[in-house]
Scaffold this motif. Structure first.
Motif, PDB file in Angstrom:
ATOM      1  N   ALA A   1       1.080  -1.232   0.033  1.00  0.00           N
ATOM      2  CA  ALA A   1       0.019   0.005   0.073  1.00  0.00           C
ATOM      3  C   ALA A   1       0.924   1.262   0.091  1.00  0.00           C
ATOM      4  O   ALA A   1       1.926   1.265   0.755  1.00  0.00           O
ATOM      5  CB  ALA A   1      -0.829   0.082   1.342  1.00  0.00           C
ATOM      6  N   THR A   2       0.612   2.214  -0.817  1.00  0.00           N
ATOM      7  CA  THR A   2       1.448   3.395  -0.881  1.00  0.00           C
ATOM      8  C   THR A   2       0.936   4.304   0.105  1.00  0.00           C
ATOM      9  O   THR A   2      -0.194   4.116   1.003  1.00  0.00           O
ATOM     10  CB  THR A   2       1.227   4.208  -2.204  1.00  0.00           C
TER      11      THR A   2
ATOM     12  N   ALA B   1      -4.372   2.906  -3.856  1.00  0.00           N
ATOM     13  CA  ALA B   1      -3.236   2.985  -3.005  1.00  0.00           C
ATOM     14  C   ALA B   1      -2.574   1.378  -3.036  1.00  0.00           C
ATOM     15  O   ALA B   1      -1.505   1.205  -2.724  1.00  0.00           O
ATOM     16  CB  ALA B   1      -3.608   3.224  -1.552  1.00  0.00           C
ATOM     17  N   VAL B   2      -3.234   0.515  -3.540  1.00  0.00           N
ATOM     18  CA  VAL B   2      -2.771  -0.686  -3.650  1.00  0.00           C
ATOM     19  C   VAL B   2      -2.098  -0.925  -4.929  1.00  0.00           C
ATOM     20  O   VAL B   2      -2.512  -0.701  -6.187  1.00  0.00           O
ATOM     21  CB  VAL B   2      -3.923  -1.970  -3.456  1.00  0.00           C
ATOM     22  N   GLN B   3      -0.751  -1.430  -4.898  1.00  0.00           N
ATOM     23  CA  GLN B   3       0.188  -1.573  -5.823  1.00  0.00           C
ATOM     24  C   GLN B   3       0.662  -2.749  -5.854  1.00  0.00           C
ATOM     25  O   GLN B   3       0.774  -3.549  -4.889  1.00  0.00           O
ATOM     26  CB  GLN B   3       1.105  -0.361  -6.159  1.00  0.00           C
ATOM     27  N   TYR B   4       0.958  -3.410  -7.109  1.00  0.00           N
ATOM     28  CA  TYR B   4       1.687  -4.716  -7.111  1.00  0.00           C
ATOM     29  C   TYR B   4       3.126  -4.380  -7.687  1.00  0.00           C
ATOM     30  O   TYR B   4       3.374  -4.454  -8.716  1.00  0.00           O
ATOM     31  CB  TYR B   4       0.815  -5.601  -8.073  1.00  0.00           C
ATOM     32  N   GLY B   5       4.136  -4.275  -6.853  1.00  0.00           N
ATOM     33  CA  GLY B   5       5.422  -3.961  -7.241  1.00  0.00           C
ATOM     34  C   GLY B   5       5.308  -2.658  -7.933  1.00  0.00           C
ATOM     35  O   GLY B   5       4.661  -1.971  -7.980  1.00  0.00           O
ATOM     36  N   SER B   6       6.107  -2.651  -9.192  1.00  0.00           N
ATOM     37  CA  SER B   6       6.074  -1.654 -10.420  1.00  0.00           C
ATOM     38  C   SER B   6       5.112  -1.783 -11.467  1.00  0.00           C
ATOM     39  O   SER B   6       4.948  -1.084 -12.199  1.00  0.00           O
ATOM     40  CB  SER B   6       7.420  -1.448 -10.828  1.00  0.00           C
ATOM     41  N   LEU B   7       4.492  -3.265 -11.508  1.00  0.00           N
ATOM     42  CA  LEU B   7       3.827  -3.630 -12.578  1.00  0.00           C
ATOM     43  C   LEU B   7       2.514  -2.800 -12.753  1.00  0.00           C
ATOM     44  O   LEU B   7       1.679  -2.842 -13.841  1.00  0.00           O
ATOM     45  CB  LEU B   7       3.505  -5.199 -12.584  1.00  0.00           C
ATOM     46  N   THR B   8       1.850  -2.465 -11.726  1.00  0.00           N
ATOM     47  CA  THR B   8       0.536  -1.699 -11.544  1.00  0.00           C
ATOM     48  C   THR B   8       0.626  -0.344 -11.743  1.00  0.00           C
ATOM     49  O   THR B   8      -0.608   0.500 -11.904  1.00  0.00           O
ATOM     50  CB  THR B   8      -0.395  -2.221 -10.526  1.00  0.00           C
ATOM     51  N   LYS B   9       1.801   0.366 -11.706  1.00  0.00           N
ATOM     52  CA  LYS B   9       1.865   1.701 -11.987  1.00  0.00           C
ATOM     53  C   LYS B   9       1.197   2.390 -13.300  1.00  0.00           C
ATOM     54  O   LYS B   9       1.503   2.001 -14.345  1.00  0.00           O
ATOM     55  CB  LYS B   9       3.293   2.230 -11.957  1.00  0.00           C
ATOM     56  N   ASN B  10       0.280   3.354 -12.938  1.00  0.00           N
ATOM     57  CA  ASN B  10      -0.488   3.814 -14.014  1.00  0.00           C
ATOM     58  C   ASN B  10      -1.514   2.972 -14.640  1.00  0.00           C
ATOM     59  O   ASN B  10      -2.221   3.250 -15.788  1.00  0.00           O
ATOM     60  CB  ASN B  10       0.430   4.534 -15.092  1.00  0.00           C
ATOM     61  N   LYS B  11      -1.755   1.964 -14.078  1.00  0.00           N
ATOM     62  CA  LYS B  11      -2.678   1.013 -14.787  1.00  0.00           C
ATOM     63  C   LYS B  11      -4.235   1.287 -14.089  1.00  0.00           C
ATOM     64  O   LYS B  11      -4.147   1.694 -12.954  1.00  0.00           O
ATOM     65  CB  LYS B  11      -2.421  -0.572 -14.521  1.00  0.00           C
ATOM     66  N   GLY B  12      -5.130   0.943 -14.864  1.00  0.00           N
ATOM     67  CA  GLY B  12      -6.402   1.265 -14.619  1.00  0.00           C
ATOM     68  C   GLY B  12      -7.169   0.307 -13.741  1.00  0.00           C
ATOM     69  O   GLY B  12      -6.756  -0.668 -13.432  1.00  0.00           O
TER      70      GLY B  12
END
Length: 262
Positions: free
Chosen positions: A193-194, A240-251
Motif C-alpha cells: 500500500a502506498t 493505493a494498492v500496488q503490485y510492485g512496479s507492474l501496476t503503476k498507471n494501470k486502470g
C-alpha cells in the motif's frame, strides 16, 4: 443452485442474471471461502440444477473455486451440472479441468459455457483493463449472451460449440502457462500500500482468502497465500494498492451493475 465466485463483479453480474432467468438460488463462494469453507455442504432437491459461475484465472479454474469444489459435500443429486466462466478473451481448457473436478465428485458436467466480459487482470507486463468503450461493448453483448445461455441450460443443452471459447493455443495456455501462474505468481506476492492508503480496510474485506491483515494503524499487510484475483487492487478507493512496479498507471475496474457485498 448457482455458486459464484467474483473479484470485480463480472461473474456476479452473470450469476445474478442467470438466477433471474432460471429462478435459481445464489450462493457466494467468496463468502464461503472467507469462512474457511464451513458452509460447503448442500442438499439438492429433486430436479434442482447445479451451476458454477466464475472468472478464468490464467486459462484455468481459479484456485479458490477448486478448493471449494474439493470441500463441497452434498446430499441428493443435481438434475444437471453446468459451468459458466467469464473471460476477457478466451478460456483455454478450463472446461476440461472443470469436467475432471466434477468427475472426482461423482458428477457429470453437462457443459461449460463462457461469456466475454471486460478485462481486469493487471498483474502482468502488458496486461491492463479495457478502454471504457470496449467495456461497454462487452457488457452490451453479454446481455444477450447470458439470456441465450440461460435458455440453453433450461433445455439441457450439452453442445458447447459457439457457446465456449477456448481460443488459440488452448492446450499451451492451460498446460504450460497456468502452472507458472499457480506456482510462481501466486502465494507470496509484491503487493503493498502506498502513502495514499487511508486504512479503510476495503482490501482486506474483499480478499476471498483472508490473505490481507490490517496492522494497528489500519494499513494492510499481505500474507503468503494470494491467488492473484486482484480484488484488493481494483476495489481500493484511493488506488493505493500496488503490485510492485507492474501496476503503476494501470486502470482499476469494477462492474458497476452489481452491488459487491463480499
Amino acid at each position: 443452485m448457482i455458486f459464484y465466485y467474483t473479484s470485480t463483479g463480472n461473474s456476479q453480474w452473470v450469476a445474478e442474471r442467470l438466477s433471474h432467468y432460471l429462478d435459481e438460488t445464489l450462493l457466494s463462494i467468496n463468502s464461503i471461502a472467507k469462512n474457511d469453507f464451513t458452509a460447503s455442504d448442500y442438499e439438492f432437491q429433486e430436479g434442482e440444477r447445479l451451476i458454477f459461475v466464475f472468472p478464468v484465472h490464467s486459462w484455468n479454474v481459479p484456485a479458490t473455486v477448486v478448493d471449494f469444489i474439493e470441500e463441497f459435500t452434498f446430499e441428493g443429486k443435481p438434475s444437471s451440472v453446468y459451468a459458466v466462466c467469464t473471460c476477457g478473451d478466451d478460456c483455454g481448457l478450463t472446461d476440461k479441468k472443470m469436467a475432471k473436478l466434477m468427475d472426482q465428485k461423482g458428477l457429470k458436467l453437462n457443459a461449460c459455457f463462457s461469456v466475454q466480459m471486460p478485462n481486469n487482470y493487471v498483474l502482468f507486463p502488458g496486461f491492463n483493463i479495457d478502454p471504457v468503450d470496449v467495456q461497454d461493448k462487452k457488457i452490451h453483448a453479454a446481455v444477450d449472451k447470458v439470456k441465450q445461455l440461460a435458455d440453453d441450460i433450461a433445455r439441457g443443452e450439452t453442445n458447447q460449440v459457439g457457446r465456449y471459447t477456448p481460443g488459440s493455443m488452448a492446450w499451451a495456455k492451460t498446460t504450460l502457462i497456468y502452472p507458472f501462474f499457480a506456482h510462481v505468481q501466486c502465494g507470496h506476492t509484491p503487493f503493498y500500500a502506498t502513502e495514499a492508503c487511508v486504512g479503510c480496510g476495503m482490501c482486506a474485506q474483499v480478499c476471498p482468502v483472508n490473505n490481507i491483515r490490517l496492522m494497528s494503524d489500519g494499513r494492510p499487510q499481505w500474507r503468503n497465500h494470494c491467488t492473484q484475483c486482484a480484488a484488493c487492487f481494483h476495489h481500493c478507493p484511493k488506488n493505493a494498492v500496488q503490485y510492485g512496479s507492474l501496476t503503476k498507471n494501470k486502470g482499476q475496474y469494477i462492474n458497476t451493475h452489481v452491488k459487491f457485498d463480499d
